[in-house]
Design a protein around this motif. Sequence first.
Motif, PDB file in Angstrom:
ATOM      1  N   GLU A 225       0.834  -1.124  -0.064  1.00 39.95           N
ATOM      2  CA  GLU A 225      -0.171   0.045  -0.021  1.00 39.95           C
ATOM      3  C   GLU A 225       0.808   1.405   0.016  1.00 39.95           C
ATOM      4  O   GLU A 225       2.017   1.263   0.483  1.00 39.95           O
ATOM      5  N   VAL A 263      -3.987   4.378  -1.352  1.00 40.17           N
ATOM      6  CA  VAL A 263      -4.778   4.675  -0.529  1.00 40.17           C
ATOM      7  C   VAL A 263      -4.967   6.310  -0.321  1.00 40.17           C
ATOM      8  O   VAL A 263      -3.879   6.877  -0.218  1.00 40.17           O
ATOM      9  N   LEU A 265      -5.531   9.718   1.252  1.00 45.83           N
ATOM     10  CA  LEU A 265      -5.774  10.768   2.277  1.00 45.83           C
ATOM     11  C   LEU A 265      -6.282  12.173   1.964  1.00 45.83           C
ATOM     12  O   LEU A 265      -5.592  12.925   1.333  1.00 45.83           O
ATOM     13  N   ASP A 281      -4.185  11.679  11.765  1.00 45.82           N
ATOM     14  CA  ASP A 281      -3.831  10.684  12.864  1.00 45.82           C
ATOM     15  C   ASP A 281      -5.021   9.499  12.572  1.00 45.82           C
ATOM     16  O   ASP A 281      -4.422   8.284  12.684  1.00 45.82           O
ATOM     17  N   ALA A 282      -5.995   9.676  12.021  1.00 42.67           N
ATOM     18  CA  ALA A 282      -7.062   8.681  11.816  1.00 42.67           C
ATOM     19  C   ALA A 282      -6.211   7.599  10.589  1.00 42.67           C
ATOM     20  O   ALA A 282      -6.473   6.638  10.693  1.00 42.67           O
ATOM     21  N   PHE A 283      -5.789   8.256   9.707  1.00 42.10           N
ATOM     22  CA  PHE A 283      -5.475   7.668   8.408  1.00 42.10           C
ATOM     23  C   PHE A 283      -4.156   6.454   8.953  1.00 42.10           C
ATOM     24  O   PHE A 283      -4.375   5.454   8.643  1.00 42.10           O
ATOM     25  N   GLU A 285      -3.605   5.389  11.942  1.00 47.80           N
ATOM     26  CA  GLU A 285      -3.995   4.651  12.770  1.00 47.80           C
ATOM     27  C   GLU A 285      -4.682   3.579  11.992  1.00 47.80           C
ATOM     28  O   GLU A 285      -4.720   2.113  12.457  1.00 47.80           O
ATOM     29  N   GLN A 286      -5.328   3.836  10.780  1.00 47.86           N
ATOM     30  CA  GLN A 286      -6.201   2.463  10.251  1.00 47.86           C
ATOM     31  C   GLN A 286      -5.208   1.921   9.191  1.00 47.86           C
ATOM     32  O   GLN A 286      -5.455   0.777   8.939  1.00 47.86           O
ATOM     33  N   HIS A 287      -4.006   2.606   8.868  1.00 52.07           N
ATOM     34  CA  HIS A 287      -3.104   2.257   7.946  1.00 52.07           C
ATOM     35  C   HIS A 287      -1.675   2.180   8.346  1.00 52.07           C
ATOM     36  O   HIS A 287      -0.958   2.845   7.826  1.00 52.07           O
ATOM     37  N   LYS A 288      -1.584   1.314   9.322  1.00 50.88           N
ATOM     38  CA  LYS A 288      -0.371   1.144  10.024  1.00 50.88           C
ATOM     39  C   LYS A 288       0.985   0.454   9.204  1.00 50.88           C
ATOM     40  O   LYS A 288       1.930   0.927   9.354  1.00 50.88           O
TER      41      LYS A 288
END
Length: 388
Positions: A225, A263, A265, A281-283, A285-288
């Motif tokens: 990714e 992906v 953002l 932050d949310a991105f 967190e979801q795509h580590k």
Amino acid sequence: MTLDKLLRLGKKINEFILFYSRLFVTLHRKEYKNMKQRIRIKDIALKAGVSAGTVDRVLHNRPGVSAKARKLIEQALSETNYKPNAYASALAQNRVYTFVMVLPRHSEETYWDEIEEGAQRAVEARHDFGIDVKRLYYTRFDNASFAECSRECLALNPDGVVVAPSTLNNTRMLADGLHENDIPFVVLDSYMPDLRPLSFYGQDPVQSGHFAARMLMLLATGETEIMLFKQTKDGQVTSKQQANREVGFRHYMGEHFPAVKIVELDVPYEASKRETEKLIDAFFEQHKGIHNGIAFNSKAHIVGDYLLRRNKREVQIMGYDMVPKNEFCLRQGSISFLIAQHSFMQGYNSVDALFRAVVLKKKVEPVNYMPIELLTRENVDFYRRTQL
């Protein structure tokens, strides 16, 4: 040193002096010959049987010359292959030329700021010719604002215009008005051939997108990714140029790395710094598992700065434009690569193109693609921003 060696050295020195003396004389003879062959206005006047003033009026397309005299002068010009000195002729006009730049409103240290710097440098370089550049600004994504800016531009009746396009339909209205008034214009950043501009300066966006994908995947080998950072307004990116870079990028990825997922953002253009931070932050967190990303505008530093503050050294982003905030992140390592498109030179060349076309009456190249250069923290110190 023996006497024999001194004599040989003296002989060589004399030969050296004699050689360069002959070369000096030869060059000056050629220059003198060229001067003798140079055709002057009074030579044309003598050949046509008219006054030098009459020849000057024909050369500058001024009235007060009879048809008979004009025909004789034109014949003399043709027979002698006379070529007027464009610079001297332009200086003799002793007038002010007003060019207008139509640009989006922008903050400091951006792509557009460097374009303005380049334009100003061009004005300074042509100071003796009375060049003046006025700037008009429109609000991005605001059709009414661009329309108002266009009306202001046309009301000034300038000698030439540099325009950063809005949408094709909006910009077409300005272009039509400029064509109706025989005002040449140069387009920056986004090439729109339907507008029939005098000239265009910017990168080939699709080829740039191909290049960006290839460079990014040198770092992201083995990744499944990658991140695509975008700033949008109502789901649309801020320029046609960015959209076309993405087209080129996705085409290359689809052809060479079809298994790699892109992906997005997506951060709204008007989002505050706090709102932007929450989205990033949310991105992550979801795509580590994402370690590489790209932005097709000059705002890669938004993510780059975030990565530095969060100390996420395992993630890097790639972006466009050598603006100071991007440069800082490049040096600190949160931006891996920057693609430079010489925005300073785009500004300089756009004004210079109008100068050559309007003042010197010369032809200019209709399409001028800027170089696609890759910058890293190892070579950034050697990047020549101005190239003047």
